[in-house]
Design a protein around this motif. Structure first.
Motif, PDB file in Angstrom:
ATOM      1  N   UNK A   1     -11.334   4.131 -11.253  1.00 10.64           N
ATOM      2  CA  UNK A   1     -10.756   5.313 -10.484  1.00 10.64           C
ATOM      3  C   UNK A   1      -9.420   4.818 -10.009  1.00 10.64           C
ATOM      4  N   UNK A   2      -8.187   5.936  -9.928  1.00 13.22           N
ATOM      5  CA  UNK A   2      -7.009   5.437  -9.292  1.00 13.22           C
ATOM      6  C   UNK A   2      -6.468   6.726  -8.296  1.00 13.22           C
ATOM      7  N   UNK A   3      -5.409   6.432  -7.513  1.00 15.65           N
ATOM      8  CA  UNK A   3      -5.083   7.303  -6.726  1.00 15.65           C
ATOM      9  C   UNK A   3      -3.649   6.985  -6.487  1.00 15.65           C
ATOM     10  N   UNK A   4      -2.563   8.235  -6.533  1.00 13.76           N
ATOM     11  CA  UNK A   4      -1.406   7.905  -6.372  1.00 13.76           C
ATOM     12  C   UNK A   4      -0.962   7.996  -4.668  1.00 13.76           C
ATOM     13  N   UNK A   5      -0.039   7.707  -4.422  1.00 17.59           N
ATOM     14  CA  UNK A   5       0.652   7.723  -3.111  1.00 17.59           C
ATOM     15  C   UNK A   5       0.605   9.172  -2.767  1.00 17.59           C
TER      16      UNK A   5
ATOM     17  N   UNK B   1      -1.408   0.218 -12.896  1.00 18.34           N
ATOM     18  CA  UNK B   1      -2.288   1.129 -12.400  1.00 18.34           C
ATOM     19  C   UNK B   1      -1.613   2.690 -12.375  1.00 18.34           C
ATOM     20  N   UNK B   2      -0.399   2.425 -12.243  1.00 18.16           N
ATOM     21  CA  UNK B   2       0.443   3.603 -12.148  1.00 18.16           C
ATOM     22  C   UNK B   2       0.604   4.309 -13.575  1.00 18.16           C
ATOM     23  N   UNK B   3       0.626   3.426 -14.526  1.00 17.64           N
ATOM     24  CA  UNK B   3       0.664   3.495 -16.072  1.00 17.64           C
ATOM     25  C   UNK B   3      -0.485   4.522 -16.436  1.00 17.64           C
ATOM     26  N   UNK B   4      -1.685   3.904 -15.706  1.00 21.01           N
ATOM     27  CA  UNK B   4      -3.036   4.519 -16.195  1.00 21.01           C
ATOM     28  C   UNK B   4      -3.229   5.906 -15.844  1.00 21.01           C
ATOM     29  N   UNK B   5      -2.256   6.158 -14.566  1.00 22.50           N
ATOM     30  CA  UNK B   5      -2.042   7.614 -14.220  1.00 22.50           C
ATOM     31  C   UNK B   5      -0.940   8.430 -15.145  1.00 22.50           C
TER      32      UNK B   5
ATOM     33  N   UNK C   1       0.890  -1.349  -0.007  1.00 24.11           N
ATOM     34  CA  UNK C   1      -0.037   0.074   0.027  1.00 24.11           C
ATOM     35  C   UNK C   1       0.914   1.185   0.029  1.00 24.11           C
ATOM     36  N   UNK C   2       1.870   1.307   0.908  1.00 26.30           N
ATOM     37  CA  UNK C   2       2.624   2.446   1.198  1.00 26.30           C
ATOM     38  C   UNK C   2       3.535   3.149  -0.247  1.00 26.30           C
ATOM     39  N   UNK C   3       3.598   2.116  -1.042  1.00 26.60           N
ATOM     40  CA  UNK C   3       4.551   2.490  -2.240  1.00 26.60           C
ATOM     41  C   UNK C   3       3.787   2.381  -3.770  1.00 26.60           C
ATOM     42  N   UNK C   4       2.724   2.119  -3.654  1.00 26.22           N
ATOM     43  CA  UNK C   4       2.133   1.919  -4.996  1.00 26.22           C
ATOM     44  C   UNK C   4       1.086   2.629  -5.394  1.00 26.22           C
ATOM     45  N   UNK C   5       0.694   3.260  -6.355  1.00 23.04           N
ATOM     46  CA  UNK C   5      -0.446   3.843  -7.165  1.00 23.04           C
ATOM     47  C   UNK C   5      -1.497   2.576  -6.836  1.00 23.04           C
ATOM     48  N   UNK C   6      -2.703   2.948  -6.305  1.00 27.15           N
ATOM     49  CA  UNK C   6      -3.985   2.029  -6.296  1.00 27.15           C
ATOM     50  C   UNK C   6      -4.990   2.368  -6.957  1.00 27.15           C
TER      51      UNK C   6
END
Length: 125
Positions: free
Chosen positions: A49-53, A101-105, A29-34
């Motif tokens: 939907x997505x959310x960065x750290x 998920x990070x790439x989607x952001x 959880x602490x290091x990943x875009x979720x």
């Protein structure tokens, strides 16, 4: 080995609300875009939907203004508040973490992808 555990799905009438939760190990959880994805029968899995750290968010056009993604860093929990639900929101919802998920952001990332087992959301009268 299941790393992400979703909860909160169910049956709701059109116009109703549901809140999904996803519990993750702190190391993930602490290091990943979720994020949250959904997949309806016969369709591909799409980002909801997505959310960065850092708390930056992104939503699919179809849910903007109705859904809110948030992360509780103290509890290592991702949430999706879904309001004004429509029948077309019916799908299996998956929690995600990692590179896809990070790439989607728009973030370049090669991190490992983690997925939950999915939770069914049905919007019907």
């Amino acid at each position: 080995q299941v790393q992400l555990v979703e909860s909160g799905g169910g049956l709701v009438q059109p116009g109703g609300s549901l809140r999904l939760s996803c519990a993750a190990p702190g190391s993930i959880f602490s290091i990943n875009t979720m994020g949250w994805y959904r997949q309806a029968p016969g369709k591909q899995r799409d980002l909801v939907a997505a959310i960065t750290t850092g708390g930056r968010t992104k939503y699919a056009d179809s849910v903007k203004g109705r859904f809110t993604i948030s992360r509780d860093n103290a509890k290592n929990t991702l949430r999706l508040q879904m309001n004004s639900l429509k029948p077309e929101d019916t799908a299996v919802y998956y929690c995600s973490a990692g590179g896809t998920t990070a790439q989607a952001m728009g973030i370049r990332s090669s991190r490992y992808d983690y997925w939950g087992q999915g939770t069914q959301v049905t919007v019907s009268s």
